[in-house]
Design a protein around this motif. Structure first.
Motif, PDB file in Angstrom:
ATOM      1  N   LEU A  56      -7.313 -34.676  31.747  1.00  0.00           N
ATOM      2  CA  LEU A  56      -7.817 -33.474  32.415  1.00  0.00           C
ATOM      3  C   LEU A  56      -7.107 -32.213  31.941  1.00  0.00           C
ATOM      4  O   LEU A  56      -7.750 -31.202  31.643  1.00  0.00           O
ATOM      5  CB  LEU A  56      -7.662 -33.621  33.934  1.00  0.00           C
ATOM      6  N   VAL A  57      -5.766 -32.260  31.871  1.00  0.00           N
ATOM      7  CA  VAL A  57      -5.026 -31.042  31.554  1.00  0.00           C
ATOM      8  C   VAL A  57      -5.248 -30.589  30.121  1.00  0.00           C
ATOM      9  O   VAL A  57      -5.140 -29.395  29.820  1.00  0.00           O
ATOM     10  CB  VAL A  57      -3.514 -31.237  31.841  1.00  0.00           C
ATOM     11  N   ASN A  58      -5.578 -31.513  29.234  1.00  0.00           N
ATOM     12  CA  ASN A  58      -5.799 -31.133  27.843  1.00  0.00           C
ATOM     13  C   ASN A  58      -7.228 -30.681  27.573  1.00  0.00           C
ATOM     14  O   ASN A  58      -7.518 -30.160  26.494  1.00  0.00           O
ATOM     15  CB  ASN A  58      -5.411 -32.281  26.910  1.00  0.00           C
ATOM     16  N   MET A  59      -8.110 -30.857  28.542  1.00  0.00           N
ATOM     17  CA  MET A  59      -9.449 -30.280  28.439  1.00  0.00           C
ATOM     18  C   MET A  59      -9.572 -29.020  29.287  1.00  0.00           C
ATOM     19  O   MET A  59     -10.298 -28.088  28.929  1.00  0.00           O
ATOM     20  CB  MET A  59     -10.495 -31.316  28.886  1.00  0.00           C
ATOM     21  N   TYR A  60      -8.840 -28.988  30.404  1.00  0.00           N
ATOM     22  CA  TYR A  60      -8.901 -27.845  31.321  1.00  0.00           C
ATOM     23  C   TYR A  60      -7.485 -27.513  31.778  1.00  0.00           C
ATOM     24  O   TYR A  60      -7.053 -27.925  32.851  1.00  0.00           O
ATOM     25  CB  TYR A  60      -9.799 -28.184  32.509  1.00  0.00           C
ATOM     26  N   PRO A  61      -6.725 -26.757  30.972  1.00  0.00           N
ATOM     27  CA  PRO A  61      -5.324 -26.461  31.293  1.00  0.00           C
ATOM     28  C   PRO A  61      -5.120 -25.793  32.644  1.00  0.00           C
ATOM     29  O   PRO A  61      -4.065 -25.956  33.270  1.00  0.00           O
ATOM     30  CB  PRO A  61      -4.889 -25.535  30.150  1.00  0.00           C
ATOM     31  N   ASP A  62      -6.112 -25.045  33.113  1.00  0.00           N
ATOM     32  CA  ASP A  62      -5.949 -24.329  34.378  1.00  0.00           C
ATOM     33  C   ASP A  62      -5.847 -25.252  35.583  1.00  0.00           C
ATOM     34  O   ASP A  62      -5.550 -24.792  36.687  1.00  0.00           O
ATOM     35  CB  ASP A  62      -7.114 -23.357  34.585  1.00  0.00           C
ATOM     36  N   ILE A  63      -6.076 -26.535  35.397  1.00  0.00           N
ATOM     37  CA  ILE A  63      -5.930 -27.464  36.514  1.00  0.00           C
ATOM     38  C   ILE A  63      -4.469 -27.582  36.943  1.00  0.00           C
ATOM     39  O   ILE A  63      -4.162 -28.046  38.025  1.00  0.00           O
ATOM     40  CB  ILE A  63      -6.511 -28.857  36.142  1.00  0.00           C
ATOM     41  N   MET A  64      -3.549 -27.096  36.066  1.00  0.00           N
ATOM     42  CA  MET A  64      -2.113 -27.094  36.390  1.00  0.00           C
ATOM     43  C   MET A  64      -1.564 -25.681  36.547  1.00  0.00           C
ATOM     44  O   MET A  64      -0.363 -25.496  36.679  1.00  0.00           O
ATOM     45  CB  MET A  64      -1.330 -27.823  35.295  1.00  0.00           C
ATOM     46  N   ILE A  65      -2.430 -24.681  36.557  1.00  0.00           N
ATOM     47  CA  ILE A  65      -1.959 -23.299  36.604  1.00  0.00           C
ATOM     48  C   ILE A  65      -1.357 -22.988  37.967  1.00  0.00           C
ATOM     49  O   ILE A  65      -1.818 -23.480  39.004  1.00  0.00           O
ATOM     50  CB  ILE A  65      -3.118 -22.321  36.278  1.00  0.00           C
ATOM     51  N   SER A  66      -0.302 -22.187  37.979  1.00  0.00           N
ATOM     52  CA  SER A  66       0.336 -21.797  39.235  1.00  0.00           C
ATOM     53  C   SER A  66      -0.381 -20.595  39.832  1.00  0.00           C
ATOM     54  O   SER A  66      -1.067 -19.857  39.115  1.00  0.00           O
ATOM     55  CB  SER A  66       1.806 -21.447  38.989  1.00  0.00           C
ATOM     56  N   PRO A  67      -0.235 -20.349  41.138  1.00  0.00           N
ATOM     57  CA  PRO A  67      -0.885 -19.181  41.754  1.00  0.00           C
ATOM     58  C   PRO A  67      -0.454 -17.865  41.118  1.00  0.00           C
ATOM     59  O   PRO A  67      -1.241 -16.921  41.035  1.00  0.00           O
ATOM     60  CB  PRO A  67      -0.441 -19.265  43.220  1.00  0.00           C
ATOM     61  N   GLU A  68       0.809 -17.785  40.677  1.00  0.00           N
ATOM     62  CA  GLU A  68       1.311 -16.551  40.060  1.00  0.00           C
ATOM     63  C   GLU A  68       0.614 -16.262  38.736  1.00  0.00           C
ATOM     64  O   GLU A  68       0.426 -15.106  38.363  1.00  0.00           O
ATOM     65  CB  GLU A  68       2.819 -16.642  39.835  1.00  0.00           C
ATOM     66  N   GLU A  69       0.251 -17.309  38.017  1.00  0.00           N
ATOM     67  CA  GLU A  69      -0.393 -17.139  36.716  1.00  0.00           C
ATOM     68  C   GLU A  69      -1.902 -16.966  36.833  1.00  0.00           C
ATOM     69  O   GLU A  69      -2.531 -16.403  35.944  1.00  0.00           O
ATOM     70  CB  GLU A  69      -0.102 -18.353  35.828  1.00  0.00           C
ATOM     71  N   ALA A  70      -2.479 -17.462  37.923  1.00  0.00           N
ATOM     72  CA  ALA A  70      -3.935 -17.403  38.081  1.00  0.00           C
ATOM     73  C   ALA A  70      -4.380 -16.007  38.475  1.00  0.00           C
ATOM     74  O   ALA A  70      -3.719 -15.318  39.261  1.00  0.00           O
ATOM     75  CB  ALA A  70      -4.386 -18.411  39.136  1.00  0.00           C
ATOM     76  N   GLY A  71      -5.504 -15.605  37.932  1.00  0.00           N
ATOM     77  CA  GLY A  71      -6.023 -14.268  38.226  1.00  0.00           C
ATOM     78  C   GLY A  71      -6.445 -14.097  39.676  1.00  0.00           C
ATOM     79  O   GLY A  71      -6.325 -13.005  40.245  1.00  0.00           O
ATOM     80  N   ASN A  72      -6.913 -15.186  40.301  1.00  0.00           N
ATOM     81  CA  ASN A  72      -7.379 -15.090  41.685  1.00  0.00           C
ATOM     82  C   ASN A  72      -6.318 -15.492  42.700  1.00  0.00           C
ATOM     83  O   ASN A  72      -6.591 -15.567  43.905  1.00  0.00           O
ATOM     84  CB  ASN A  72      -8.625 -15.965  41.881  1.00  0.00           C
ATOM     85  N   GLY A  73      -5.101 -15.780  42.231  1.00  0.00           N
ATOM     86  CA  GLY A  73      -4.004 -16.125  43.134  1.00  0.00           C
ATOM     87  C   GLY A  73      -4.054 -17.533  43.684  1.00  0.00           C
ATOM     88  O   GLY A  73      -3.269 -17.885  44.562  1.00  0.00           O
ATOM     89  N   THR A  74      -4.969 -18.354  43.172  1.00  0.00           N
ATOM     90  CA  THR A  74      -5.090 -19.736  43.625  1.00  0.00           C
ATOM     91  C   THR A  74      -4.725 -20.683  42.489  1.00  0.00           C
ATOM     92  O   THR A  74      -5.292 -20.590  41.398  1.00  0.00           O
ATOM     93  CB  THR A  74      -6.529 -20.043  44.099  1.00  0.00           C
ATOM     94  N   GLY A  75      -3.773 -21.561  42.733  1.00  0.00           N
ATOM     95  CA  GLY A  75      -3.338 -22.480  41.686  1.00  0.00           C
ATOM     96  C   GLY A  75      -4.319 -23.608  41.455  1.00  0.00           C
ATOM     97  O   GLY A  75      -5.255 -23.830  42.240  1.00  0.00           O
ATOM     98  N   GLY A  76      -4.125 -24.321  40.359  1.00  0.00           N
ATOM     99  CA  GLY A  76      -4.968 -25.465  40.042  1.00  0.00           C
ATOM    100  C   GLY A  76      -4.655 -26.650  40.947  1.00  0.00           C
ATOM    101  O   GLY A  76      -3.556 -26.749  41.513  1.00  0.00           O
ATOM    102  N   LEU A  77      -5.600 -27.552  41.074  1.00  0.00           N
ATOM    103  CA  LEU A  77      -5.463 -28.703  41.956  1.00  0.00           C
ATOM    104  C   LEU A  77      -4.183 -29.493  41.691  1.00  0.00           C
ATOM    105  O   LEU A  77      -3.394 -29.769  42.602  1.00  0.00           O
ATOM    106  CB  LEU A  77      -6.679 -29.623  41.790  1.00  0.00           C
ATOM    107  N   LEU A  78      -3.948 -29.861  40.424  1.00  0.00           N
ATOM    108  CA  LEU A  78      -2.809 -30.731  40.114  1.00  0.00           C
ATOM    109  C   LEU A  78      -1.478 -29.987  40.166  1.00  0.00           C
ATOM    110  O   LEU A  78      -0.422 -30.610  40.205  1.00  0.00           O
ATOM    111  CB  LEU A  78      -3.011 -31.400  38.753  1.00  0.00           C
ATOM    112  N   HIS A  79      -1.523 -28.648  40.173  1.00  0.00           N
ATOM    113  CA  HIS A  79      -0.293 -27.871  40.358  1.00  0.00           C
ATOM    114  C   HIS A  79       0.306 -28.186  41.724  1.00  0.00           C
ATOM    115  O   HIS A  79       1.533 -28.364  41.851  1.00  0.00           O
ATOM    116  CB  HIS A  79      -0.579 -26.372  40.253  1.00  0.00           C
ATOM    117  N   TYR A  80      -0.535 -28.288  42.739  1.00  0.00           N
ATOM    118  CA  TYR A  80      -0.043 -28.561  44.092  1.00  0.00           C
ATOM    119  C   TYR A  80       0.432 -30.002  44.215  1.00  0.00           C
ATOM    120  O   TYR A  80       1.398 -30.284  44.942  1.00  0.00           O
ATOM    121  CB  TYR A  80      -1.142 -28.252  45.111  1.00  0.00           C
TER     122      TYR A  80
END
Length: 382
Positions: A56-80
């Protein structure tokens, strides 16, 4: 926006236009792990979620994105999910589940097994000094060395406590991979260091262990170990709590929950989040290759040390100890004990070593937790 632009935008939003060659390599690795888990049966409960998180992470890296890095302030599922690893919650719950599933009777019946479990931890300490020699800092070397215990939860726990979250992915994947490959890695080492005569040694039946002993064991071990090394409380404490659930006989519902439903939920969360730390950018580098190599060396040395100490015990007991059970001193429960049984049965089909090997195996779980606590104490981590 015309139809052609719409189609063009949709096409360029696909992963095909955003992946690097490294991502494709990691996708191939993930598929290989899935093959090992599903086709070959190498610890599928571990490898399937890890491999899928890697996919998953190598096809969709944002699934591990933190809220600070995300534009909408919501982290990726697997980050949590991963935060639960960093906070040491999931590794501790895994230990509780292991305690609830495991019979400590063989270790109680044969306390000398503690020595075999301790001997197998030599791989951890040898890897620590080797990692420093290879250029890693003290804390990083300590986090890497725990791979030698073939204990994924403890590896994750210590990496988080020592602030080595950037190395947690490679460390955890290496630890869980070697746990899965125990049936492949250990037998050649065991056969190399033992003679056929030694492998055929039949051990005396273990004495019966009373219910009182089984109840007192987790309480006494918790008091002794945590008083000496308070930093081991999250791991040793949860391991012994789970075992007390099992042996007390008065909380059957808690024991069943800890060893089944809760355990499997935690494995899903931990496995997918660990796999999701293996993005191409984080995983395909020289440091990762060093970690994987150091983990293999640590695991091999730990296995060898356990077997060699088993040979020493065999000598001092007049041939009453089969050295093969020493290899189970690494804490891959119960896979390492099963390998001891398998190699012994190959030499003599009537030889049953499984229960004897479970003693060092359980001792190895405790020993690896103590090693982690020792490193935390050395570096002043509470």
């Amino acid at each position: 926006m015309n139809f052609a632009d719409t189609i063009g935008n949709l096409i360029h939003q696909t992963a095909f236009f955003n992946l690097t060659w490294g991502n494709y390599v990691m996708i191939a690795v993930a598929c290989f792990f899935l093959y090992l888990a599903i086709r070959k049966g190498y610890e599928p409960l571990l490898l399937v979620p890890i491999a899928f998180g890697m996919l998953l992470v190598n096809m969709y890296p944002d699934i591990m994105i933190s809220p600070e890095e995300a534009g909408n302030g919501t982290g990726g599922l697997l980050h949590y999910f991963f935060l639960l690893d960093e906070w040491s919650i999931l590794p501790s719950l895994i230990f509780m589940g292991v305690g609830a599933m495991t019979d400590f009777g063989p270790l109680i019946a044969n306390p000398k097994s503690f020595l075999l479990g301790a001997a197998a931890q030599f791989g951890i300490y040898s890897a620590y000094f080797l990692a420093i020699f290879m250029g890693f800092g003290g804390k990083a070397a300590a986090a890497i060395s725990i791979i030698g215990g073939a204990d994924g939860p403890t590896s994750i726990f210590l990496a988080g406590k020592l602030g080595q979250t950037d190395l947690m992915g490679p460390i955890a994947v290496a630890a869980y991979s070697y746990m899965s490959l125990v049936p492949i890695i250990q037998p050649p080492i065991m056969k190399l260091l033992t003679t056929e005569k030694e492998r055929k040694i039949k051990m005396e039946q273990l004495r019966p262990v009373s219910k009182l002993e089984k109840i007192l064991f987790p309480i006494v071990i918790t008091i002794v170990v945590v008083m000496v090394l308070p930093t081991t409380a999250p791991l040793v404490g949860m391991l012994m709590l789970g075992n007390l659930f099992r042996e007390s006989g008065v909380v059957k519902q808690l024991q069943e929950t800890a060893s089944n439903a809760l355990m499997y939920i935690v494995v899903i969360l931990l496995g997918t989040s660990v796999g999701a730390t293996t993005s191409a950018e984080a995983f395909l580098n020289v440091s990762t290759l060093k970690i994987v190599l150091l983990g293999l060396v640590a695991f091999a040395v730990g296995t060898a040390a356990g077997v060699l100490f088993g040979k020493l015990m065999c000598l001092f007991t007049g041939g009453k100890v089969n050295p093969l059970i020493g290899s189970a001193g690494v804490s891959a429960v119960p896979m390492a004990a099963r390998v001891s049984q398998k190699v012994g049965a190959e030499a003599d089909p009537t030889n049953f070593l499984l229960m004897h090997a479970m003693g060092p195996n359980v001792a190895g779980v405790i020993g690896t937790a103590v090693a982690a606590g020792t490193f935390m104490a050395i570096f002043g981590i509470k």
